[in-house]
Design a protein around this motif. Structure first.
Motif, PDB file in Angstrom:
ATOM      1  N   SER A   1       0.826  -1.203   0.000  1.00 43.88           N
ATOM      2  CA  SER A   1       0.000   0.000   0.000  1.00 43.88           C
ATOM      3  C   SER A   1       0.858   1.250   0.000  1.00 43.88           C
ATOM      4  O   SER A   1       0.620   2.192  -0.766  1.00 43.88           O
ATOM      5  CB  SER A   1      -0.955   0.008   1.196  1.00 43.88           C
ATOM      6  N   VAL A   2       1.867   1.264   0.839  1.00 46.57           N
ATOM      7  CA  VAL A   2       2.714   2.454   0.948  1.00 46.57           C
ATOM      8  C   VAL A   2       3.415   2.735  -0.378  1.00 46.57           C
ATOM      9  O   VAL A   2       3.431   3.873  -0.866  1.00 46.57           O
ATOM     10  CB  VAL A   2       3.735   2.275   2.086  1.00 46.57           C
ATOM     11  N   THR A   3       3.982   1.707  -0.991  1.00 49.83           N
ATOM     12  CA  THR A   3       4.716   1.916  -2.228  1.00 49.83           C
ATOM     13  C   THR A   3       3.779   2.267  -3.383  1.00 49.83           C
ATOM     14  O   THR A   3       4.082   3.156  -4.196  1.00 49.83           O
ATOM     15  CB  THR A   3       5.546   0.676  -2.584  1.00 49.83           C
TER      16      THR A   3
ATOM     17  N   VAL B   1      10.468   4.861   2.315  1.00 53.35           N
ATOM     18  CA  VAL B   1       9.479   5.595   1.533  1.00 53.35           C
ATOM     19  C   VAL B   1       8.772   6.639   2.394  1.00 53.35           C
ATOM     20  O   VAL B   1       8.500   7.757   1.937  1.00 53.35           O
ATOM     21  CB  VAL B   1       8.462   4.627   0.910  1.00 53.35           C
ATOM     22  N   ALA B   2       8.497   6.307   3.628  1.00 55.28           N
ATOM     23  CA  ALA B   2       7.761   7.227   4.500  1.00 55.28           C
ATOM     24  C   ALA B   2       8.517   8.522   4.733  1.00 55.28           C
ATOM     25  O   ALA B   2       7.937   9.618   4.696  1.00 55.28           O
ATOM     26  CB  ALA B   2       7.465   6.545   5.833  1.00 55.28           C
ATOM     27  N   ILE B   3       9.814   8.417   4.988  1.00 53.79           N
ATOM     28  CA  ILE B   3      10.611   9.628   5.196  1.00 53.79           C
ATOM     29  C   ILE B   3      10.570  10.504   3.951  1.00 53.79           C
ATOM     30  O   ILE B   3      10.444  11.739   4.035  1.00 53.79           O
ATOM     31  CB  ILE B   3      12.057   9.259   5.572  1.00 53.79           C
ATOM     32  N   GLN B   4      10.657   9.880   2.780  1.00 58.55           N
ATOM     33  CA  GLN B   4      10.613  10.652   1.545  1.00 58.55           C
ATOM     34  C   GLN B   4       9.243  11.278   1.330  1.00 58.55           C
ATOM     35  O   GLN B   4       9.136  12.410   0.820  1.00 58.55           O
ATOM     36  CB  GLN B   4      10.993   9.753   0.361  1.00 58.55           C
TER      37      GLN B   4
ATOM     38  N   MET C   1      -1.574  22.813   3.957  1.00 60.16           N
ATOM     39  CA  MET C   1      -0.368  22.049   3.628  1.00 60.16           C
ATOM     40  C   MET C   1       0.700  22.226   4.708  1.00 60.16           C
ATOM     41  O   MET C   1       1.397  21.271   5.083  1.00 60.16           O
ATOM     42  CB  MET C   1       0.165  22.484   2.267  1.00 60.16           C
ATOM     43  N   LYS C   2       0.826  23.439   5.200  1.00 56.36           N
ATOM     44  CA  LYS C   2       1.801  23.694   6.265  1.00 56.36           C
ATOM     45  C   LYS C   2       1.461  22.883   7.513  1.00 56.36           C
ATOM     46  O   LYS C   2       2.356  22.299   8.154  1.00 56.36           O
ATOM     47  CB  LYS C   2       1.838  25.190   6.596  1.00 56.36           C
ATOM     48  N   ALA C   3       0.174  22.804   7.842  1.00 50.89           N
ATOM     49  CA  ALA C   3      -0.238  22.018   9.008  1.00 50.89           C
ATOM     50  C   ALA C   3       0.057  20.535   8.807  1.00 50.89           C
ATOM     51  O   ALA C   3       0.308  19.810   9.777  1.00 50.89           O
ATOM     52  CB  ALA C   3      -1.729  22.227   9.279  1.00 50.89           C
ATOM     53  N   ALA C   4       0.040  20.080   7.549  1.00 52.74           N
ATOM     54  CA  ALA C   4       0.314  18.670   7.254  1.00 52.74           C
ATOM     55  C   ALA C   4       1.808  18.359   7.184  1.00 52.74           C
ATOM     56  O   ALA C   4       2.176  17.198   6.968  1.00 52.74           O
ATOM     57  CB  ALA C   4      -0.347  18.285   5.929  1.00 52.74           C
ATOM     58  N   SER C   5       2.645  19.365   7.343  1.00 47.13           N
ATOM     59  CA  SER C   5       4.084  19.169   7.170  1.00 47.13           C
ATOM     60  C   SER C   5       4.763  18.550   8.381  1.00 47.13           C
ATOM     61  O   SER C   5       5.958  18.240   8.310  1.00 47.13           O
ATOM     62  CB  SER C   5       4.755  20.509   6.827  1.00 47.13           C
ATOM     63  N   MET C   6       4.040  18.361   9.469  1.00 48.28           N
ATOM     64  CA  MET C   6       4.602  17.630  10.599  1.00 48.28           C
ATOM     65  C   MET C   6       4.900  16.197  10.163  1.00 48.28           C
ATOM     66  O   MET C   6       4.009  15.483   9.704  1.00 48.28           O
ATOM     67  CB  MET C   6       3.601  17.612  11.766  1.00 48.28           C
ATOM     68  N   PRO C   7       6.150  15.743  10.256  1.00 43.55           N
ATOM     69  CA  PRO C   7       6.487  14.403   9.750  1.00 43.55           C
ATOM     70  C   PRO C   7       5.703  13.299  10.458  1.00 43.55           C
ATOM     71  O   PRO C   7       5.620  13.277  11.692  1.00 43.55           O
ATOM     72  CB  PRO C   7       7.990  14.276  10.034  1.00 43.55           C
TER      73      PRO C   7
ATOM     74  N   ALA D   1       4.060   4.726   8.047  1.00 45.68           N
ATOM     75  CA  ALA D   1       4.291   5.081   6.653  1.00 45.68           C
ATOM     76  C   ALA D   1       2.997   5.305   5.888  1.00 45.68           C
ATOM     77  O   ALA D   1       2.953   6.118   4.958  1.00 45.68           O
ATOM     78  CB  ALA D   1       5.113   3.993   5.977  1.00 45.68           C
ATOM     79  N   TYR D   2       1.947   4.588   6.263  1.00 42.32           N
ATOM     80  CA  TYR D   2       0.677   4.743   5.563  1.00 42.32           C
ATOM     81  C   TYR D   2       0.161   6.176   5.707  1.00 42.32           C
ATOM     82  O   TYR D   2      -0.292   6.794   4.737  1.00 42.32           O
ATOM     83  CB  TYR D   2      -0.337   3.745   6.108  1.00 42.32           C
ATOM     84  N   LEU D   3       0.254   6.729   6.911  1.00 37.15           N
ATOM     85  CA  LEU D   3      -0.158   8.117   7.105  1.00 37.15           C
ATOM     86  C   LEU D   3       0.726   9.054   6.291  1.00 37.15           C
ATOM     87  O   LEU D   3       0.244  10.012   5.686  1.00 37.15           O
ATOM     88  CB  LEU D   3      -0.102   8.489   8.583  1.00 37.15           C
ATOM     89  N   ALA D   4       2.026   8.772   6.263  1.00 37.94           N
ATOM     90  CA  ALA D   4       2.945   9.638   5.524  1.00 37.94           C
ATOM     91  C   ALA D   4       2.567   9.719   4.049  1.00 37.94           C
ATOM     92  O   ALA D   4       2.508  10.807   3.463  1.00 37.94           O
ATOM     93  CB  ALA D   4       4.379   9.144   5.685  1.00 37.94           C
ATOM     94  N   VAL D   5       2.304   8.574   3.419  1.00 37.52           N
ATOM     95  CA  VAL D   5       2.050   8.601   1.973  1.00 37.52           C
ATOM     96  C   VAL D   5       0.637   9.079   1.651  1.00 37.52           C
ATOM     97  O   VAL D   5       0.440   9.789   0.656  1.00 37.52           O
ATOM     98  CB  VAL D   5       2.322   7.229   1.308  1.00 37.52           C
ATOM     99  N   THR D   6      -0.359   8.705   2.450  1.00 38.08           N
ATOM    100  CA  THR D   6      -1.716   9.168   2.153  1.00 38.08           C
ATOM    101  C   THR D   6      -1.814  10.681   2.347  1.00 38.08           C
ATOM    102  O   THR D   6      -2.507  11.361   1.584  1.00 38.08           O
ATOM    103  CB  THR D   6      -2.759   8.450   3.025  1.00 38.08           C
ATOM    104  N   LYS D   7      -1.121  11.185   3.354  1.00 41.00           N
ATOM    105  CA  LYS D   7      -1.098  12.638   3.573  1.00 41.00           C
ATOM    106  C   LYS D   7      -0.431  13.342   2.392  1.00 41.00           C
ATOM    107  O   LYS D   7      -0.949  14.343   1.870  1.00 41.00           O
ATOM    108  CB  LYS D   7      -0.345  12.914   4.884  1.00 41.00           C
TER     109      LYS D   7
END
Length: 514
Positions: A204-206, A339-342, A400-406, A425-431
């Protein structure tokens, strides 16, 4: 860099690494999927190994043991099929609004790509059914919230394979078993390890990250186009884009952005007329190469990592076909931190692009800076013009700025602390995937204002490329004279940003952009 994903009609898996364009062609544009002979051979060999391991009653995670903290529980080979069905039924617990069709298709395709490498033990019958769902456009209904990295959404996705759950058919949600029967398909009985391989891992993440990378790279190119039109509209000086100046910073992306702007504005009478109008411009014009370039570096780096993951095996256990015997190695290749960090980084990069875009929009609608009528209305006061679209751009930027929290820095332990950190990671990529849509609208608003600004100065000729973009915009959004409903206008231009039309219009004139 124009791509042609929508022109690809079939993708064959197995003879080489799938490209991002091919991936998007399947997920977004419905290209058909087929398997090469090599793909089928690899899968069957891997399946034979895992079945041998089961016959030998080897102690292998998820084959002869329970899952998560239940790893200490030994499972009889006689219960192998029940174990795999149970993981699907018990793990289908994501909630909320469903994932879009293209996202579900991307994840299904990632299952085929990853499991088809021949290191997971999934049968060709199971993978063929996933392929058939894709090719018949039977898309599992998947609630999209509540995953720490994997499992929940994937389990919902697997339910139709065993005749459970629901699928989308022509925009309607129907019973999966009925939909399969209507298309001449039958559910499968999952064998040993198959429930685990389909729900575990980085699928899912990829899959979502590939869509994200595809869209973010192109949005960054549109940002250069929008900036060029705004520079022209605001009588900015092209001197800040001089190639000699860019050589003083050793970042190739900065030089590439400056070169893009110069090419887009080549031949502009406006640019030549105002070359020396100011000693230097405000940051939102003068710093386009630096700010866009920095954002592009982050997006390009992210795409590199995502492509690496696309070619990886994200399973546990991993079945190595060493000789006739083979070996199963347990580890943590299911983790998606790379992938999540990216993805977190891409959110920050896109927010930078939104930040500077919104500032250029503000300068165009603000008569104190633009030297044009207030809010780009021919009759300001009676008409509000583009006063409030700038509010929308500002609000989207703040969202977008509010979503920038890693997301990747956060964690809550799961499975009785067996999985003590989780990737999130799922939250990172869906966000990040959602934020691309916001950037499309921010850039669309800037382009909308730039087109109107050009219309207010009909006696000054822009470049051939900027005229082409304005013509494209005017094909869906007429010039503003009096106030009207602007919502549809904004959506239409955002659509042109998203579908590549803006890039294609420019590249038809100047060639491929960097």
């Amino acid at each position: 860099m124009t791509t042609h994903a929508k022109n690809i009609t079939e993708v064959t898996l197995g003879d080489g690494q799938i490209t991002i364009d091919e991936f998007v062609a399947v997920a977004r544009h419905g290209a058909r999927v087929s398997f090469s002979d090599a793909y089928v051979d690899r899968v069957r060999h891997s399946r034979g190994l895992i079945e041998r391991f089961l016959d030998e009653n080897r102690l292998i995670y998820g084959v002869t043991t329970g899952f998560g903290d239940n790893v200490t529980e030994v499972i009889s080979p006689a219960d192998a099929a029940t174990l795999q069905r149970n993981i699907v039924l018990s793990h289908a617990v994501s909630v909320g609004e469903p994932l879009s069709v293209e996202v579900v298709r991307a994840i299904e395709l990632m299952m085929l790509v990853g499991l088809g490498q021949g290191y997971s033990g999934t049968s060709i019958e199971v993978l063929s059914l996933i392929r058939d769902l894709l090719n018949n456009r039977l898309t599992p209904y998947v609630p999209g919230e509540g995953s720490v990295g994997y499992l929940g959404p994937e389990a919902h996705m697997v339910m139709p394979l065993i005749g459970e759950g629901r699928v989308w058919v022509d925009g309607e949600v129907v019973d999966a078993r009925t939909a399969l029967a209507d298309h001449g398909l039958e559910p499968v009985v999952l064998g040993c390890t198959e429930g685990l391989t389909l729900t575990n891992g980085t699928h899912s993440v990829t899959g979502i990250a590939v869509l994200l990378a595809y869209d973010a790279v192109r949005a960054a190119t549109v940002a250069d186009i929008a900036a060029a039109l705004s520079l022209e509209s605001l009588k900015g000086t092209i001197k800040a884009f001089d190639a000699r100046l860019q050589t003083m910073k050793k970042h190739p992306e900065q030089a590439a952005v400056a070169a893009n702007v110069r090419r887009i504005l080549d031949g502009s009478d406006i640019v030549e007329k105002y070359r020396d109008y100011r000693v230097q411009d405000t940051y939102s014009l003068r710093a386009i190469p630096q700010m866009h370039g920095g954002a592009k570096r982050a997006i390009n780096d992210a795409q590199t990592v995502i492509v690496e993951e696309l070619a990886s095996v994200g399973d546990n256990p991993v079945i190595f076909p060493e000789g006739d015997d083979g070996i199963a190695l347990m580890g943590a290749n299911f983790d998606s931190t790379f992938v999540a960090i990216q993805a977190d980084l891409v959110v920050n990069a896109m927010t930078v692009l939104a930040k500077i875009s919104e500032r250029r929009t503000d300068r165009m609608v603000n008569s104190a800076f633009s030297e044009m009528p207030a809010f780009l209305s021919p009759v300001p006061g009676l008409n509000n013009g583009y006063m409030i679209p700038q509010y929308t751009a500002a609000a989207l930027y703040m969202e977008m700025k509010a979503a920038s929290m890693p997301a990747t820095v956060d964690s809550v332990p799961t499975s009785a602390n067996q999985e003590d950190p989780v990737s999130n990671a799922y939250l990172a990529v869906t966000k990040a995937y959602r934020m691309v849509g916001k950037l499309h609208h921010v850039l669309g608003i800037e382009l909308m204002c730039a087109a109107q600004a050009h219309d207010l100065r009909p006696d000054e000729a822009g470049s051939a490329a900027s005229r082409r973009v304005r013509e494209l915009i005017r094909s869906v959004v007429p010039t503003v004279t009096d106030d009207r409903f602007f919502g549809d206008d904004m959506e239409a231009i955002a659509g042109q940003v998203a579908d590549g039309s803006i890039i294609a219009a420019v590249e038809d004139v100047v060639g491929a952009l960097d």
